[in-house]
Design an enzyme around this catalytic site. Structure first.
Site, PDB file in Angstrom:
ATOM      1  N   ASP A 144       0.868  -1.196   0.000  1.00 59.96           N
ATOM      2  CA  ASP A 144       0.000   0.000   0.000  1.00 59.96           C
ATOM      3  C   ASP A 144       0.897   1.237   0.000  1.00 59.96           C
ATOM      4  OD1 ASP A 144      -3.150   0.769   1.268  1.00 59.96           O
ATOM      5  OD2 ASP A 144      -1.575   2.277   1.090  1.00 59.96           O
ATOM      6  N   ASP A 174      -3.856   2.229  -5.182  1.00 62.68           N
ATOM      7  CA  ASP A 174      -2.520   2.218  -4.559  1.00 62.68           C
ATOM      8  C   ASP A 174      -2.280   0.980  -3.699  1.00 62.68           C
ATOM      9  OD1 ASP A 174      -3.929   2.753  -2.175  1.00 62.68           O
ATOM     10  OD2 ASP A 174      -2.307   4.031  -1.438  1.00 62.68           O
ATOM     11  N   GLU A 175      -2.997  -0.090  -3.987  1.00 60.61           N
ATOM     12  CA  GLU A 175      -2.967  -1.219  -3.062  1.00 60.61           C
ATOM     13  C   GLU A 175      -3.095  -2.547  -3.813  1.00 60.61           C
ATOM     14  OE1 GLU A 175      -6.025  -2.466   0.424  1.00 60.61           O
ATOM     15  OE2 GLU A 175      -6.448  -0.652  -0.678  1.00 60.61           O
TER      16      GLU A 175
HETATM   17  N1  DCP Z   1      -8.586   8.549  -1.314  1.00 60.71           N
HETATM   18  C1  DCP Z   1      -9.647   9.435  -1.541  1.00 60.71           C
HETATM   19  N2  DCP Z   1     -10.612   9.569  -0.596  1.00 60.71           N
HETATM   20  C2  DCP Z   1     -10.571   8.890   0.568  1.00 60.71           C
HETATM   21  C3  DCP Z   1      -9.513   7.988   0.815  1.00 60.71           C
HETATM   22  C4  DCP Z   1      -8.521   7.855  -0.156  1.00 60.71           C
HETATM   23  O1  DCP Z   1      -9.690  10.059  -2.601  1.00 60.71           O
HETATM   24  N3  DCP Z   1     -11.529   9.055   1.487  1.00 60.71           N
HETATM   25  C5  DCP Z   1      -7.508   8.448  -2.331  1.00 60.71           C
HETATM   26  C6  DCP Z   1      -6.357   9.311  -1.964  1.00 60.71           C
HETATM   27  C7  DCP Z   1      -5.296   8.385  -1.467  1.00 60.71           C
HETATM   28  C8  DCP Z   1      -5.589   7.115  -2.220  1.00 60.71           C
HETATM   29  O2  DCP Z   1      -7.003   7.113  -2.411  1.00 60.71           O
HETATM   30  O3  DCP Z   1      -3.987   8.877  -1.712  1.00 60.71           O
HETATM   31  C9  DCP Z   1      -5.167   5.863  -1.497  1.00 60.71           C
HETATM   32  O4  DCP Z   1      -5.900   5.696  -0.286  1.00 60.71           O
HETATM   33  P1  DCP Z   1      -5.245   5.223   1.063  1.00 60.71           P
HETATM   34  O5  DCP Z   1      -6.341   4.914   1.992  1.00 60.71           O
HETATM   35  O6  DCP Z   1      -4.225   4.167   0.798  1.00 60.71           O
HETATM   36  O7  DCP Z   1      -4.543   6.535   1.617  1.00 60.71           O
HETATM   37  P2  DCP Z   1      -3.123   7.119   1.315  1.00 60.71           P
HETATM   38  O8  DCP Z   1      -2.343   6.294   0.356  1.00 60.71           O
HETATM   39  O9  DCP Z   1      -3.277   8.546   0.913  1.00 60.71           O
HETATM   40  O10 DCP Z   1      -2.431   7.122   2.741  1.00 60.71           O
HETATM   41  P3  DCP Z   1      -1.786   5.909   3.547  1.00 60.71           P
HETATM   42  O11 DCP Z   1      -0.353   6.277   3.679  1.00 60.71           O
HETATM   43  O12 DCP Z   1      -2.500   5.891   4.832  1.00 60.71           O
HETATM   44  O13 DCP Z   1      -1.998   4.658   2.734  1.00 60.71           O
HETATM   45 MG    MG Z   2      -2.134   4.199   0.625  1.00 57.83          MG
END
Ligand code: DCP
Ligand code: MG
Length: 430
Positions: free
Chosen positions: A20, A133-134
């Protein structure tokens, strides 16, 4: 592959990786605007400069320290973390407590995600992409627990060096534990939970971390006095079944580290395959051939049930400790011919006569589902011109190497040809 076991075969404890990316959208913005590195950064959906509408898609870890989080209205984020440009001009604001804001640019993030996924497809046999991203990877054949940490570190380095974004990786014997592990030490996390440690690893975590437990279930569990995964693992299954039905038993199993789900690629199959491990590696040709015949029959049967014709027939041979060899042969057009699957598979196997083998697989790919559809629609017999995929490149005398044996999830059937170890590598990817 599909998790089913053939008689007389054994199944080793699986090694599942969950990858992730850290603050993914923000990481993408930093890749193309390096000045944003190390700064508090908010990426907003519907965000516009000088405006305060929209919602936070993600925030960099520096911005999270100010309390900014995903799904928060931009107006609220701005209260917690003012815009840098405004702080520079306002006498009552401190520029060191301000941040940068950028609008979402999904096309760009998808292109970056594509680069990461290509690496994952090259790394693991089976990849299940679950979001932008996962992804889950089944790496049972490429890593042992002893080398798991080093393997994951190498993968992380490769992603960072060639794509310029950072991934957190969790390794565990199950999908649910791997997911929790990747999240456990974010950002830049690398957590390995070995078989036998899963339950202990889960025990102190809040129930929300257990697969299948959302906020509503968590609240209900709290009223039953169950707040940690360990308490859920020890709970009376009958009580849980009374409260949540069969799902109650299921979340208890997940909390106990029991999770039989296989990592399977998503979407339409791009290939159909079956593989099977020998209890002990063998160099007895007849034993191996017999197994390959059984697998060929099983694969052809599956293709028939799915009304899939195939143009490429391949085998996989795993030699100790975990070396994967794949060979395939392409036919001039798609066929449905179980005997051909067997004879081509056995033919390809000859190269490995007298080799010690621990696992074999048979695969058909370059699938064509058009025959069944057309027949049922208009009664025309398909000649296969409407193949769902572009034609594979020609095989070089059985030396074509199918990069991912069963991991291709290509939605658009893109086919890439490149060279690896002097052999032709045919790697389907998204
Ligand atoms: N995303 C979004 N709205 C949300 C959650 C996430 O648009 N409510 C988008 C933005 C993030 C991406 O999806 O960058 C990936 O979600 P993640 O939950 O993996 O969050 P991040 O990658 O940003 O942070 P982390 O480091 O916690 O994985
Ligand atoms: Mg993420």
């Amino acid at each position: 592959m599909d998790g089913q076991r053939l008689p007389g075969t054994s199944r080793r404890e699986r090694v599942v990786a969950h990858v992730d990316m850290d603050c993914f959208y923000a990481a993408c913005e930093r890749r193309r605007e390096p000045a944003l590195r190390g700064e508090p950064l908010v990426v907003g959906m519907g965000y516009e400069p000088d405006e305060s509408h929209g919602a936070v898609a993600t925030a960099s870890y520096e911005a999270r320290e100010y309390g900014v989080e995903s799904a928060m209205p931009i107006s609220e984020a701005l209260d917690l973390l003012p815009r840098n440009v405004e702080a520079a001009e306002a006498p009552d604001l401190d520029i060191s407590d301000a941040g940068f804001y950028r609008p979402v640019d999904l096309d760009y993030y998808e292109s970056v995600a594509g680069e990461v996924k290509t690496i994952l497809q090259e790394t693991a046999e089976t990849v299940r992409e679950v979001s932008i991203d996962e992804a889950y990877l089944d790496v049972t054949d490429v890593v042992e627990w002893d080398g798991a940490r080093e393997w994951a570190a190498t993968l992380k380095d490769r992603i960072e060096a060639s794509v310029g974004v950072v991934a957190s990786v969790g390794l565990a014997p199950t999908m649910s534990a791997a997911k929790v592990a990747s999240d456990y030490d974010k950002p830049d996390g690398l957590v390995v939970v070995e078989p036998g440690e899963v339950r202990e690893f889960f025990a102190p975590l809040p129930v929300e971390d257990v697969h299948g437990v959302g906020p509503v279930t968590a609240r209900e569990l709290a009223t039953m006095g169950i707040e940690t995964a360990g308490e859920l693992a020890d709970a009376d299954p009958e009580l849980l079944a009374d409260a949540f039905g069969e799902r109650g038993r299921e979340i208890r199993r997940f909390a106990r580290g029991e999770d039989d789900r296989d990592v399977t690629p998503k979407g339409d199959p791009k290939s159909l395959s079956r593989e099977s491990a020998f209890t002990e590696a063998t160099d007895d040709g007849e034993t191996v051939r017999r197994r390959v015949r059984t697998l060929a029959e099983a694969v052809a049967d599956r293709a028939q049930r799915q009304e899939a014709r195939y143009q490429t027939i391949g085998i996989k041979v795993v030699t100790p400790p975990f070396e994967r060899n794949t060979r395939a042969r392409s036919l001039p057009g798609p066929v449905e011919d179980p005997e051909l699957v067997e004879s081509v598979a056995l033919d390809l196997l000859e190269e490995f006569a007298e080799t010690e083998i621990r696992k074999v697989g048979v695969r058909v790919s370059n699938l064509d589902f058009s025959a069944g559809q057309q027949a049922s629609l208009d009664g025309f017999e398909s000649a296969g011109e409407e193949s769902a995929e572009p034609t594979d490149s020609p095989d070089t005398e059985g030396q074509t190497d199918l990069g991912t044996f069963d991991g291709s999830t290509a939605a658009d059937g893109a086919t890439r040809l490149d060279t690896m170890n002097g052999q032709t590598t045919l790697d389907e990817f998204r």
